[in-house]
Write a protein that holds these residues in place. Structure first.
Motif, mmCIF file in Angstrom:
data_model
loop_
_atom_site.group_PDB
_atom_site.id
_atom_site.type_symbol
_atom_site.label_atom_id
_atom_site.label_comp_id
_atom_site.label_asym_id
_atom_site.label_seq_id
_atom_site.Cartn_x
_atom_site.Cartn_y
_atom_site.Cartn_z
ATOM 1 N N SER A 13 64.668 -12.653 10.431
ATOM 2 C CA SER A 13 65.613 -13.679 10.861
ATOM 3 C C SER A 13 67.067 -13.259 10.648
ATOM 4 O O SER A 13 67.971 -13.815 11.266
ATOM 5 C CB SER A 13 65.344 -14.976 10.112
ATOM 6 O OG SER A 13 65.449 -14.759 8.718
ATOM 7 N N ASN A 25 68.513 -14.504 14.855
ATOM 8 C CA ASN A 25 68.414 -15.883 14.414
ATOM 9 C C ASN A 25 67.125 -16.529 14.946
ATOM 10 O O ASN A 25 66.814 -16.399 16.126
ATOM 11 C CB ASN A 25 69.645 -16.619 14.952
ATOM 12 C CG ASN A 25 69.805 -17.983 14.361
ATOM 13 O OD1 ASN A 25 68.821 -18.656 14.066
ATOM 14 N ND2 ASN A 25 71.043 -18.396 14.199
ATOM 15 N N GLU A 26 66.405 -17.227 14.089
ATOM 16 C CA GLU A 26 65.131 -17.839 14.482
ATOM 17 C C GLU A 26 65.332 -18.913 15.552
ATOM 18 O O GLU A 26 64.511 -19.063 16.454
ATOM 19 C CB GLU A 26 64.421 -18.430 13.263
ATOM 20 C CG GLU A 26 63.805 -17.351 12.390
ATOM 21 C CD GLU A 26 63.219 -17.865 11.086
ATOM 22 O OE1 GLU A 26 63.113 -19.097 10.913
ATOM 23 O OE2 GLU A 26 62.863 -17.026 10.254
ATOM 24 N N ARG A 27 66.413 -19.655 15.438
ATOM 25 C CA ARG A 27 66.703 -20.685 16.440
ATOM 26 C C ARG A 27 66.950 -20.040 17.793
ATOM 27 O O ARG A 27 66.477 -20.526 18.824
ATOM 28 C CB ARG A 27 67.935 -21.484 16.006
ATOM 29 C CG ARG A 27 68.279 -22.581 16.983
ATOM 30 C CD ARG A 27 69.266 -23.568 16.385
ATOM 31 N NE ARG A 27 69.509 -24.644 17.326
ATOM 32 C CZ ARG A 27 70.531 -24.688 18.163
ATOM 33 N NH1 ARG A 27 71.413 -23.706 18.172
ATOM 34 N NH2 ARG A 27 70.686 -25.689 18.995
ATOM 35 N N ARG A 28 67.692 -18.926 17.797
ATOM 36 C CA ARG A 28 67.980 -18.207 19.040
ATOM 37 C C ARG A 28 66.679 -17.667 19.655
ATOM 38 O O ARG A 28 66.494 -17.698 20.872
ATOM 39 C CB ARG A 28 68.930 -17.067 18.699
ATOM 40 C CG ARG A 28 69.618 -16.425 19.852
ATOM 41 C CD ARG A 28 70.683 -17.299 20.425
ATOM 42 N NE ARG A 28 70.377 -17.482 21.835
ATOM 43 C CZ ARG A 28 71.058 -18.235 22.648
ATOM 44 N NH1 ARG A 28 72.056 -18.940 22.214
ATOM 45 N NH2 ARG A 28 70.724 -18.330 23.906
ATOM 46 N N GLN A 29 65.766 -17.182 18.791
ATOM 47 C CA GLN A 29 64.467 -16.687 19.269
ATOM 48 C C GLN A 29 63.695 -17.813 19.945
ATOM 49 O O GLN A 29 63.104 -17.631 21.006
ATOM 50 C CB GLN A 29 63.638 -16.151 18.093
ATOM 51 C CG GLN A 29 64.074 -14.798 17.608
ATOM 52 C CD GLN A 29 63.233 -14.338 16.424
ATOM 53 O OE1 GLN A 29 62.643 -15.134 15.694
ATOM 54 N NE2 GLN A 29 63.186 -13.038 16.216
ATOM 55 N N TRP A 30 63.707 -18.974 19.308
ATOM 56 C CA TRP A 30 63.007 -20.149 19.840
ATOM 57 C C TRP A 30 63.573 -20.518 21.210
ATOM 58 O O TRP A 30 62.835 -20.723 22.170
ATOM 59 C CB TRP A 30 63.145 -21.327 18.868
ATOM 60 C CG TRP A 30 62.823 -22.653 19.477
ATOM 61 C CD1 TRP A 30 63.702 -23.571 19.955
ATOM 62 C CD2 TRP A 30 61.525 -23.201 19.719
ATOM 63 N NE1 TRP A 30 63.043 -24.659 20.460
ATOM 64 C CE2 TRP A 30 61.691 -24.466 20.332
ATOM 65 C CE3 TRP A 30 60.228 -22.751 19.467
ATOM 66 C CZ2 TRP A 30 60.629 -25.274 20.698
ATOM 67 C CZ3 TRP A 30 59.172 -23.566 19.831
ATOM 68 C CH2 TRP A 30 59.373 -24.795 20.436
ATOM 69 N N ILE A 31 64.902 -20.557 21.305
ATOM 70 C CA ILE A 31 65.572 -20.916 22.569
ATOM 71 C C ILE A 31 65.160 -19.940 23.672
ATOM 72 O O ILE A 31 64.808 -20.347 24.778
ATOM 73 C CB ILE A 31 67.107 -20.932 22.388
ATOM 74 C CG1 ILE A 31 67.517 -22.116 21.509
ATOM 75 C CG2 ILE A 31 67.822 -20.995 23.727
ATOM 76 C CD1 ILE A 31 68.957 -22.070 21.031
ATOM 77 N N LYS A 58 57.706 -27.823 25.105
ATOM 78 C CA LYS A 58 58.744 -28.454 24.300
ATOM 79 C C LYS A 58 58.239 -28.777 22.894
ATOM 80 O O LYS A 58 58.975 -28.656 21.918
ATOM 81 C CB LYS A 58 59.222 -29.733 24.987
ATOM 82 C CG LYS A 58 60.354 -30.409 24.255
ATOM 83 C CD LYS A 58 60.767 -31.696 24.914
ATOM 84 C CE LYS A 58 61.861 -32.361 24.090
ATOM 85 N NZ LYS A 58 62.266 -33.632 24.655
#
Length: 150
Positions: A84, A88-94, A126
């Motif tokens: 991470s 970034n984990e959030r960026r990966q998710w997006i 989602k």
């Protein structure tokens, strides 16, 4: 006497004494230096010269960063910290969700799936039901929504 004169000259010019160079022919004229104005006049005459400042070479740094830019030196041994920290984990998710949604929109516009199926799968994406695009595809093949293969 030469070193004493060099110190006086360096103080007068505000330069380091190691950078002050005296021409060997005029070494005897250094004994005359008593004031700052004498030092400045010797500089004007060209008896005394000041070497330019030397900086640190950026060559090695440039080479290393050029290699990094081109994707070298990225192996396991160079990696520090968790996954991470690098992405970034959030960026990966997006990125993952956008990829799956793009795929679903493609299938809907192509006419492979109807809008009801699209909505159900869209909401599953989602909700984090699928790990990746490949798991979404596997689910669709398993439930006979699309045919297997490429």
């Amino acid at each position: 006497m030469v070193s004493q004169a060099k110190k006086l000259i360096s103080r007068a010019l505000g330069e380091a004494s190691s950078r002050i160079k005296v021409s060997p022919e005029a070494a005897d004229r250094l004994a005359e230096v008593a004031t700052r104005s004498d030092a400045r006049s010797l500089l004007k005459e060209g008896v005394v010269t000041v070497e330019p400042k030397r900086g640190n070479s950026r060559g090695r740094w440039r080479l290393l960063h050029e290699k990094k830019r081109n994707g070298r030196r990225r192996g396991q041994g160079k990696r520090r910290g968790p996954k991470s920290a690098r992405m970034n984990e959030r960026r990966q998710w997006i990125n993952r969700v956008r990829n799956m949604r793009r795929f679903l929109n493609y299938l809907k516009h192509k006419g492979t799936i109807d809008s009801k199926t699209w909505r159900r799968l869209y909401l599953m994406v989602k909700g984090g039901y699928f790990e990746s695009l490949s798991s979404l595809r596997a689910y669709m093949i398993q439930n006979h929504i699309i045919e297997g293969g490429r």
